[in-house]
Motif scaffolding. Sequence first.
Motif, mmCIF file in Angstrom:
data_model
loop_
_atom_site.group_PDB
_atom_site.id
_atom_site.type_symbol
_atom_site.label_atom_id
_atom_site.label_comp_id
_atom_site.label_asym_id
_atom_site.label_seq_id
_atom_site.Cartn_x
_atom_site.Cartn_y
_atom_site.Cartn_z
ATOM 1 N N TYR A 17 0.780 -1.232 -0.011
ATOM 2 C CA TYR A 17 0.021 0.095 -0.068
ATOM 3 C C TYR A 17 0.947 1.226 0.156
ATOM 4 N N GLY A 18 0.139 2.497 -0.219
ATOM 5 C CA GLY A 18 0.775 3.776 -0.235
ATOM 6 C C GLY A 18 1.899 4.084 -1.364
ATOM 7 N N ALA A 19 1.912 3.202 -2.383
ATOM 8 C CA ALA A 19 2.957 3.493 -3.479
ATOM 9 C C ALA A 19 3.034 4.979 -4.181
ATOM 10 N N SER A 20 3.937 5.366 -4.918
ATOM 11 C CA SER A 20 3.884 6.750 -5.484
ATOM 12 C C SER A 20 2.643 6.707 -6.828
ATOM 13 N N ASP A 21 2.530 5.486 -7.151
ATOM 14 C CA ASP A 21 1.424 5.436 -8.037
ATOM 15 C C ASP A 21 1.087 3.797 -8.534
ATOM 16 N N GLU A 22 0.175 3.679 -9.327
ATOM 17 C CA GLU A 22 -0.507 2.273 -9.445
ATOM 18 C C GLU A 22 0.478 1.576 -10.128
ATOM 19 N N LYS A 23 1.721 2.060 -10.909
ATOM 20 C CA LYS A 23 2.797 1.343 -11.495
ATOM 21 C C LYS A 23 3.708 1.028 -10.410
ATOM 22 N N HIS A 24 3.890 1.424 -9.280
ATOM 23 C CA HIS A 24 5.016 1.356 -8.383
ATOM 24 C C HIS A 24 6.165 1.807 -8.907
ATOM 25 N N SER A 25 6.325 3.007 -9.778
ATOM 26 C CA SER A 25 7.380 3.427 -10.588
ATOM 27 C C SER A 25 8.521 3.882 -9.470
ATOM 28 N N ILE A 26 8.334 4.354 -8.285
ATOM 29 C CA ILE A 26 9.316 4.702 -7.277
ATOM 30 C C ILE A 26 9.363 3.537 -6.241
ATOM 31 N N PRO A 27 10.408 2.538 -6.474
ATOM 32 C CA PRO A 27 10.415 1.494 -5.542
ATOM 33 C C PRO A 27 10.609 1.835 -4.142
ATOM 34 N N GLY A 28 10.032 1.304 -3.178
ATOM 35 C CA GLY A 28 10.188 1.654 -1.788
ATOM 36 C C GLY A 28 9.454 2.710 -1.288
ATOM 37 N N SER A 29 8.529 3.236 -1.929
ATOM 38 C CA SER A 29 7.530 4.331 -1.592
ATOM 39 C C SER A 29 6.309 3.778 -0.942
ATOM 40 N N ALA A 30 6.013 4.397 0.308
ATOM 41 C CA ALA A 30 4.955 3.502 1.008
ATOM 42 C C ALA A 30 4.510 4.688 1.887
ATOM 43 N N GLY A 31 3.404 5.104 1.652
ATOM 44 C CA GLY A 31 2.942 6.353 2.867
ATOM 45 C C GLY A 31 1.288 6.709 2.091
ATOM 46 N N VAL A 32 0.650 7.207 3.447
ATOM 47 C CA VAL A 32 -0.513 7.928 2.989
ATOM 48 C C VAL A 32 -0.156 9.362 2.505
ATOM 49 N N LEU A 33 0.920 9.993 3.274
ATOM 50 C CA LEU A 33 1.442 11.330 2.756
ATOM 51 C C LEU A 33 2.793 10.908 2.238
ATOM 52 N N LEU A 34 3.248 11.258 1.203
ATOM 53 C CA LEU A 34 4.467 10.551 0.637
ATOM 54 C C LEU A 34 5.147 11.792 -0.183
ATOM 55 N N PHE A 35 6.410 12.140 0.627
ATOM 56 C CA PHE A 35 7.386 13.089 -0.086
ATOM 57 C C PHE A 35 8.758 12.573 -0.247
ATOM 58 N N SER A 36 9.309 12.876 -1.452
ATOM 59 C CA SER A 36 10.704 12.630 -1.721
ATOM 60 C C SER A 36 11.162 13.376 -2.748
ATOM 61 N N ASN A 37 12.535 13.851 -2.624
ATOM 62 C CA ASN A 37 12.892 15.029 -3.536
ATOM 63 C C ASN A 37 12.306 16.384 -3.045
ATOM 64 N N VAL A 38 12.518 16.816 -1.939
ATOM 65 C CA VAL A 38 11.668 17.844 -1.655
ATOM 66 C C VAL A 38 12.654 18.812 -0.654
ATOM 67 N N ALA A 39 12.312 20.044 -0.455
ATOM 68 C CA ALA A 39 13.036 20.982 0.425
ATOM 69 C C ALA A 39 11.795 21.917 0.944
ATOM 70 N N ASP A 40 12.258 22.198 1.963
ATOM 71 C CA ASP A 40 11.113 23.379 2.668
ATOM 72 C C ASP A 40 9.524 22.836 2.680
ATOM 73 N N LEU A 41 9.551 21.638 3.512
ATOM 74 C CA LEU A 41 8.273 20.697 3.509
ATOM 75 C C LEU A 41 7.608 21.192 4.772
ATOM 76 N N SER A 42 6.276 21.194 4.911
ATOM 77 C CA SER A 42 5.619 21.601 6.061
ATOM 78 C C SER A 42 4.303 20.771 6.221
ATOM 79 N N ILE A 43 4.245 19.792 7.320
ATOM 80 C CA ILE A 43 3.037 18.745 7.430
ATOM 81 C C ILE A 43 2.420 19.168 8.786
ATOM 82 N N THR A 44 1.349 19.755 8.982
ATOM 83 C CA THR A 44 0.976 20.207 10.294
ATOM 84 C C THR A 44 -0.427 19.959 10.562
#
Length: 493
Positions: A171-198
Amino acid sequence: MNRHAFLSLLATLLLALPAVCQTPETCLTKQRIIDDLQELIQFPEKKSLPDVHQYAHLTTQYVHEGKTYTVWRAAIQKALDEHRGVYLPKSDTIYYLDAPIYMDSDTTIQADPEARIYAIPTLRTCLVRNRNMLPGRIRPVSLDDDSQRDFRLVITGGIWSQESTVRSETYGASDEKHSIPGSAGVLLFSNVADLSITRLKVEKGAPFAVHVSNARNVFVSDISVETNCDGVHFNGPLDRAVVQRLDCIRTGDDCIALNAWDWPQSGPALGPINRVLVQDCQSVRGSLKDVRLLAGVLKYPDGTTIDCPVKNVVIRNITGFNYFKMYAQSPAGRQDSCEVGTLENIYFDNIQTPLQGPYRENWTENFYGGVAPFSILSNARNLTFENLTIASDCQQGHPCIFYVGPESAAFRWNQRDKDGNLLTPIEIFMSDSSCTVENITLKNIRDVHGNPYPHPEKLVKEIRLSMNPDYPATKPRGGVGFGTVKSVTVENP
């Protein structure tokens, strides 16, 4: 004494001293880490954003098992694309999603605290992600490469749910094709800067509520997790992050994980983790309300390796947590897939739950180690534990709080396959691995009555496993790994 003898004596004395950091840039004090990260503690200002109902004409209907769901994904995405922001007001209906929402640089999702954003029953991806994720499992990624990075992302408010009732790594993959291996989250962020989740809540997510990797300057605050998944799960590379006021009402494993190294299914990217502040968090006390720091050495298919240490971390003012896992852990039965990693400058301050670990009459004789509140299988330097309360019964034999070395436990013990054949047990931990810890400092260690704990240095135990001669007739397997502690310093007021 001649000059040669003097230099020889000086070298001997220097080698006997506890190891220290070489430069201030790599050896950060607790206060310096806290001061450096204060600027990240900024809640986003409430903006005047378009109400998603302005795009209600883009909603669609989805029918599953006789129930109709109103899908808002296209409406939310259109508002983000046109205005770089969207507001989701409280509603009697649920904002259902049939695909992930994509966030570009300088975008904001602002929701009423009671707005419900749910996945349709058949959706197995994340609910929100950033646009330009990179496949860090395929090749190394760098925090210095901003060529495709997404900047200044804000998500605040709402109740988010994948509607999953089981923990599943699929569950929680980046897309239906699982194009980003290892991604698994309800809220999923990778390759970001200045991220705020509140100021939001995650329900029924699997396997991670908030999953962040390959990131700089991350602020996570006032989050509650009531689900069967992990809470906030960081992977490297990561530099400068604050997690505060996280309420793990119910989680299925780690409430907080700082995993520089990780299993194949659990990290879109991996690498060093540096400068993290975790503070004012709480958990309903239980065996699966843990904090994990996982370092290691990552090996890519082409033979490339990168070191994945965890450094300069402060964890303070937290309650309800049982275990603080600082041990290397490969997938069960695959001890060779992970190398013991490095921890440096890790500070635990004011763990408000009384700590109570395992006690055995024959703890110097057993071949399996055991889980302690602080279990360490990492090459570590400068670990500081202050303002801890120790349960009184630890004084029976003392070594029940800090275990340095490997553990051993069996998986699939006495279980059979569909034909009735007994399954061979699998070793869960890295029982053949060893580690060295330098400079453990214990400050203000007290018993449950507030009195200084007598001889707190006896709470630190070096584990040395041996093989179980009766395995597999009796469990567990045991191992040949061991832990070494170079120095323990006690400071009481």
